[in-house]
Design a protein around this motif. Structure first.
Motif, mmCIF file in Angstrom:
data_model
loop_
_atom_site.group_PDB
_atom_site.id
_atom_site.type_symbol
_atom_site.label_atom_id
_atom_site.label_comp_id
_atom_site.label_asym_id
_atom_site.label_seq_id
_atom_site.Cartn_x
_atom_site.Cartn_y
_atom_site.Cartn_z
ATOM 1 N N GLY A 164 0.838 -1.193 0.000
ATOM 2 C CA GLY A 164 0.000 0.000 0.000
ATOM 3 C C GLY A 164 0.871 1.240 0.000
ATOM 4 N N ALA A 165 0.322 2.324 0.519
ATOM 5 C CA ALA A 165 1.065 3.585 0.544
ATOM 6 C C ALA A 165 0.521 4.478 1.646
ATOM 7 C CB ALA A 165 0.981 4.290 -0.813
ATOM 8 N N MET A 166 1.230 5.565 1.882
ATOM 9 C CA MET A 166 0.789 6.624 2.795
ATOM 10 C C MET A 166 0.893 7.963 2.076
ATOM 11 S SD MET A 166 2.260 6.222 6.651
ATOM 12 C CE MET A 166 1.478 5.157 7.848
ATOM 13 N N VAL A 167 0.054 8.880 2.492
ATOM 14 C CA VAL A 167 0.176 10.249 1.991
ATOM 15 C C VAL A 167 1.457 10.853 2.552
ATOM 16 C CG1 VAL A 167 -0.842 12.560 1.944
ATOM 17 C CG2 VAL A 167 -2.320 10.523 1.812
ATOM 18 N N LYS A 168 2.359 11.210 1.662
ATOM 19 C CA LYS A 168 3.635 11.798 2.077
ATOM 20 C C LYS A 168 3.592 13.317 2.031
ATOM 21 C CE LYS A 168 8.601 11.633 0.965
ATOM 22 N NZ LYS A 168 8.822 13.073 0.731
ATOM 23 N N GLU A 169 2.837 13.828 1.073
ATOM 24 C CA GLU A 169 2.790 15.283 0.893
ATOM 25 C C GLU A 169 1.492 15.658 0.196
ATOM 26 O OE1 GLU A 169 5.059 18.591 -1.907
ATOM 27 O OE2 GLU A 169 6.176 16.795 -1.273
ATOM 28 N N ILE A 170 0.895 16.769 0.611
ATOM 29 C CA ILE A 170 -0.257 17.333 -0.093
ATOM 30 C C ILE A 170 0.276 18.470 -0.951
ATOM 31 C CG2 ILE A 170 -2.508 18.441 0.135
ATOM 32 C CD1 ILE A 170 -2.684 17.103 2.923
ATOM 33 N N LYS A 171 0.190 18.300 -2.256
ATOM 34 C CA LYS A 171 0.836 19.214 -3.182
ATOM 35 C C LYS A 171 0.005 20.483 -3.411
ATOM 36 C CE LYS A 171 2.852 17.152 -6.706
ATOM 37 N NZ LYS A 171 3.092 16.275 -7.880
ATOM 38 N N SER A 172 0.647 21.492 -3.892
ATOM 39 C CA SER A 172 -0.025 22.779 -4.106
ATOM 40 C C SER A 172 -1.115 22.695 -5.163
ATOM 41 C CB SER A 172 1.002 23.858 -4.500
ATOM 42 O OG SER A 172 1.661 23.481 -5.701
ATOM 43 N N ASN A 173 -1.044 21.683 -6.049
ATOM 44 C CA ASN A 173 -2.073 21.535 -7.091
ATOM 45 C C ASN A 173 -3.245 20.653 -6.659
ATOM 46 O OD1 ASN A 173 -0.883 19.024 -7.087
ATOM 47 N ND2 ASN A 173 -0.372 19.003 -9.270
ATOM 48 N N VAL A 185 7.644 11.468 -9.210
ATOM 49 C CA VAL A 185 6.801 11.748 -10.373
ATOM 50 C C VAL A 185 5.439 11.036 -10.299
ATOM 51 C CG1 VAL A 185 8.811 12.125 -11.823
ATOM 52 C CG2 VAL A 185 7.724 9.855 -11.796
ATOM 53 N N MET A 186 5.147 10.404 -9.152
ATOM 54 C CA MET A 186 3.859 9.742 -8.989
ATOM 55 C C MET A 186 2.972 10.560 -8.058
ATOM 56 S SD MET A 186 4.508 7.198 -10.946
ATOM 57 C CE MET A 186 3.009 6.249 -10.747
ATOM 58 N N GLU A 187 1.686 10.597 -8.363
ATOM 59 C CA GLU A 187 0.763 11.359 -7.538
ATOM 60 C C GLU A 187 -0.633 10.754 -7.609
ATOM 61 O OE1 GLU A 187 0.937 15.280 -9.200
ATOM 62 O OE2 GLU A 187 -0.360 14.791 -10.911
ATOM 63 N N VAL A 188 -1.459 11.092 -6.638
ATOM 64 C CA VAL A 188 -2.857 10.649 -6.618
ATOM 65 C C VAL A 188 -3.752 11.804 -7.045
ATOM 66 C CG1 VAL A 188 -4.770 9.817 -5.199
ATOM 67 C CG2 VAL A 188 -2.458 8.955 -4.800
ATOM 68 N N ARG A 189 -4.568 11.555 -8.050
ATOM 69 C CA ARG A 189 -5.612 12.491 -8.471
ATOM 70 C C ARG A 189 -6.874 12.124 -7.694
ATOM 71 N NH1 ARG A 189 -7.097 11.464 -14.446
ATOM 72 N NH2 ARG A 189 -8.181 9.726 -13.458
ATOM 73 N N ILE A 190 -7.296 12.982 -6.779
ATOM 74 C CA ILE A 190 -8.423 12.693 -5.891
ATOM 75 C C ILE A 190 -9.741 12.957 -6.622
ATOM 76 C CG2 ILE A 190 -9.451 13.171 -3.627
ATOM 77 C CD1 ILE A 190 -6.749 14.475 -2.856
ATOM 78 N N ASP A 191 -10.719 12.092 -6.393
ATOM 79 C CA ASP A 191 -12.033 12.242 -7.028
ATOM 80 C C ASP A 191 -12.932 13.204 -6.248
ATOM 81 O OD1 ASP A 191 -11.255 10.385 -8.986
ATOM 82 O OD2 ASP A 191 -11.957 8.703 -7.770
ATOM 83 N N GLU A 192 -12.418 14.392 -6.018
ATOM 84 C CA GLU A 192 -13.159 15.468 -5.362
ATOM 85 C C GLU A 192 -12.773 16.780 -6.035
ATOM 86 O OE1 GLU A 192 -15.423 15.016 -2.954
ATOM 87 O OE2 GLU A 192 -15.043 12.852 -2.765
ATOM 88 N N LYS A 193 -13.589 17.803 -5.844
ATOM 89 C CA LYS A 193 -13.312 19.107 -6.455
ATOM 90 C C LYS A 193 -12.257 19.843 -5.642
ATOM 91 C CE LYS A 193 -16.603 21.474 -8.336
ATOM 92 N NZ LYS A 193 -17.879 22.239 -8.564
ATOM 93 N N VAL A 194 -11.007 19.460 -5.884
ATOM 94 C CA VAL A 194 -9.895 20.094 -5.175
ATOM 95 C C VAL A 194 -8.883 20.600 -6.207
ATOM 96 C CG1 VAL A 194 -10.122 18.820 -3.006
ATOM 97 C CG2 VAL A 194 -8.844 17.790 -4.882
ATOM 98 N N ARG A 195 -8.460 21.850 -6.020
ATOM 99 C CA ARG A 195 -7.510 22.469 -6.941
ATOM 100 C C ARG A 195 -6.248 22.955 -6.251
ATOM 101 N NH1 ARG A 195 -12.685 25.764 -8.493
ATOM 102 N NH2 ARG A 195 -12.803 25.254 -6.272
ATOM 103 N N ASN A 196 -6.214 22.832 -4.918
ATOM 104 C CA ASN A 196 -5.054 23.300 -4.170
ATOM 105 C C ASN A 196 -4.955 22.561 -2.836
ATOM 106 O OD1 ASN A 196 -6.806 24.738 -2.241
ATOM 107 N ND2 ASN A 196 -7.162 26.141 -3.961
ATOM 108 N N ARG A 197 -3.896 22.834 -2.118
ATOM 109 C CA ARG A 197 -3.622 22.134 -0.862
ATOM 110 C C ARG A 197 -4.708 22.402 0.179
ATOM 111 N NH1 ARG A 197 -0.839 22.974 4.004
ATOM 112 N NH2 ARG A 197 0.347 21.125 4.705
ATOM 113 N N GLU A 198 -5.165 23.641 0.238
ATOM 114 C CA GLU A 198 -6.149 24.012 1.252
ATOM 115 C C GLU A 198 -7.458 23.250 1.073
ATOM 116 O OE1 GLU A 198 -4.202 26.147 -0.441
ATOM 117 O OE2 GLU A 198 -2.902 26.464 1.312
ATOM 118 N N GLU A 199 -7.872 23.038 -0.164
ATOM 119 C CA GLU A 199 -9.118 22.315 -0.404
ATOM 120 C C GLU A 199 -8.980 20.827 -0.057
ATOM 121 O OE1 GLU A 199 -11.080 25.121 -3.917
ATOM 122 O OE2 GLU A 199 -9.853 23.383 -4.481
#
Length: 349
Positions: free
Chosen positions: A74-83, A141-155
């Motif tokens: 599996g994996a863990m969230v390491k960082e919430i990116k600005s995008n 270079v790997m990232e998770v695209r979340i299935d929610e309306k999020v465009r930045n770290r705060e969201e």
């Protein structure tokens, strides 16, 4: 000897569809404990969260222990990116290309579940045609695209997602009409299901085993220390039931039970290996003996921890381990029949 193969396959499907990356296994171990108790076997939970069950035998001075592990890659969230996307840290050993494009779910510390897809940062060929296929797949270079309306770290933070949240991969379990079982996490939920099938058979026949036997369903194997504690006193023989690796230079296939002679930890107990081969031949089983170059089991980990035991390793043949795995019902049956023959046999010399 007929084994409850359909029960084992159905049990595997349930286990595979219960997310349990190493470190977040409480739901699946609770299910295993409840199923063992439903079958009439009393269990305890260890401090590390594993399940330990005991079946009393005629000889209570020389014990056996069988183990299989229910934790997965599996994996863990390491960082919430600005995008608004997530960077991951691996749990267990796999290649990033093995999970590229995979659906996943993120579980927050308060139990909320969000879905997503694991992609590279340059996934679109229409935008990055020259770079997409050539870039090395690494954590960066790997990232998770979340299935929610999020465009930045705060969201993303507003969803309750935080660094350290667990990420599990969609197993995509499929059982074909031809008997193949395709799924992530056959390593090692297939063997857990097989052990439960053996217990079911034993309970239905009502026979008493020659030796008191323990079942340890461990939950930290993928990070290297699943079954090296909570080994009951008087345990002499320790059999790990894990997957048999398939690949170039190996004999194991998707239809047999694999008996390991040696892995990266060194040789397994010669007497145990010969004992298992003899049982396989006497029972007309489809088996192969192999050496796994990049492998380590709970049994060898127990030896490293200092336990004075006889150790062995068997398992159903699994293709494409730690990737898009596949095996066949025949491997389930051959493995279960070898386990049953072993449990009924005399001591290993």
């Amino acid at each position: 000897m007929n084994m409850p193969v359909d029960y084992m396959v159905e049990t595997f499907v349930t286990l595979a569809n219960t997310p349990s990356p190493t470190g977040n296994t409480a739901k699946v171990t609770a299910w295993v404990k409840a199923e063992l108790e439903r079958l009439g076997i009393s269990c305890t939970m260890t401090n590390k969260g594993a399940v330990l069950a005991t079946i009393k035998g005629k000889n209570d001075s020389r014990h056996r222990l069988l183990t299989a592990h229910v934790d997965t890659l599996g994996a863990m969230v390491k960082e919430i990116k600005s995008n608004g996307r997530l960077k991951l840290a691996m749990i267990g050993g796999f290649n990033w290309n093995a999970v590229e494009g995979e659906y996943c779910q993120i579980e927050t510390s308060d139990g909320r579940i969000y879905t997503g897809t694991i992609l590279t940062t340059k996934a679109s060929v229409h935008v990055y045609s020259r770079e997409s296929g050539k870039m090395e797949r690494t954590e960066e270079v790997m990232e998770v695209r979340i299935d929610e309306k999020v465009r930045n770290r705060e969201e993303v933070l507003a969803l309750g997602i935080r660094v350290g949240d667990f990420v599990s991969f969609d197993p995509r379990v499929t059982v074909t009409e031809s008997g193949f079982i395709k799924s992530r996490h056959l390593d090692d939920k297939a063997s857990v299901a097989i052990l439960l099938g053996v217990v079911k058979q034993l309970q239905e026949t009502g026979e008493q085993l020659p030796f008191t036997t323990h079942l340890l369903i461990s939950n930290n194997e993928e990070i290297g220390y699943g079954g090296n504690s909570n080994i009951p006193e008087n345990t002499v023989e320790y059999l790990a039931v894990d997957m048999g690796a398939i690949g170039e230079g190996l004999n194991t296939d998707e239809f047999c039970v694999s008996i390991c002679a040696k892995d990266s930890s060194g040789p397994y107990h010669y007497g145990m290996r010969k004992h298992l081969v003899k049982l396989a031949e006497e029972n007309g089983l489809n088996y192969q003996v192999d050496i796994y170059p990049f492998y380590n089991s709970d049994a060898s980990t127990a030896l490293r921890a200092g336990y004075d035991i006889i150790h062995g390793l068997i398992g159903p043949g699994v293709d494409a381990s730690h990737s898009h795995e596949r095996t066949h019902k025949e491997a389930f049956e051959n493995t279960a029949r070898l386990i049953m023959a072993y449990l009924r046999s005399g001591q290993v010399e």
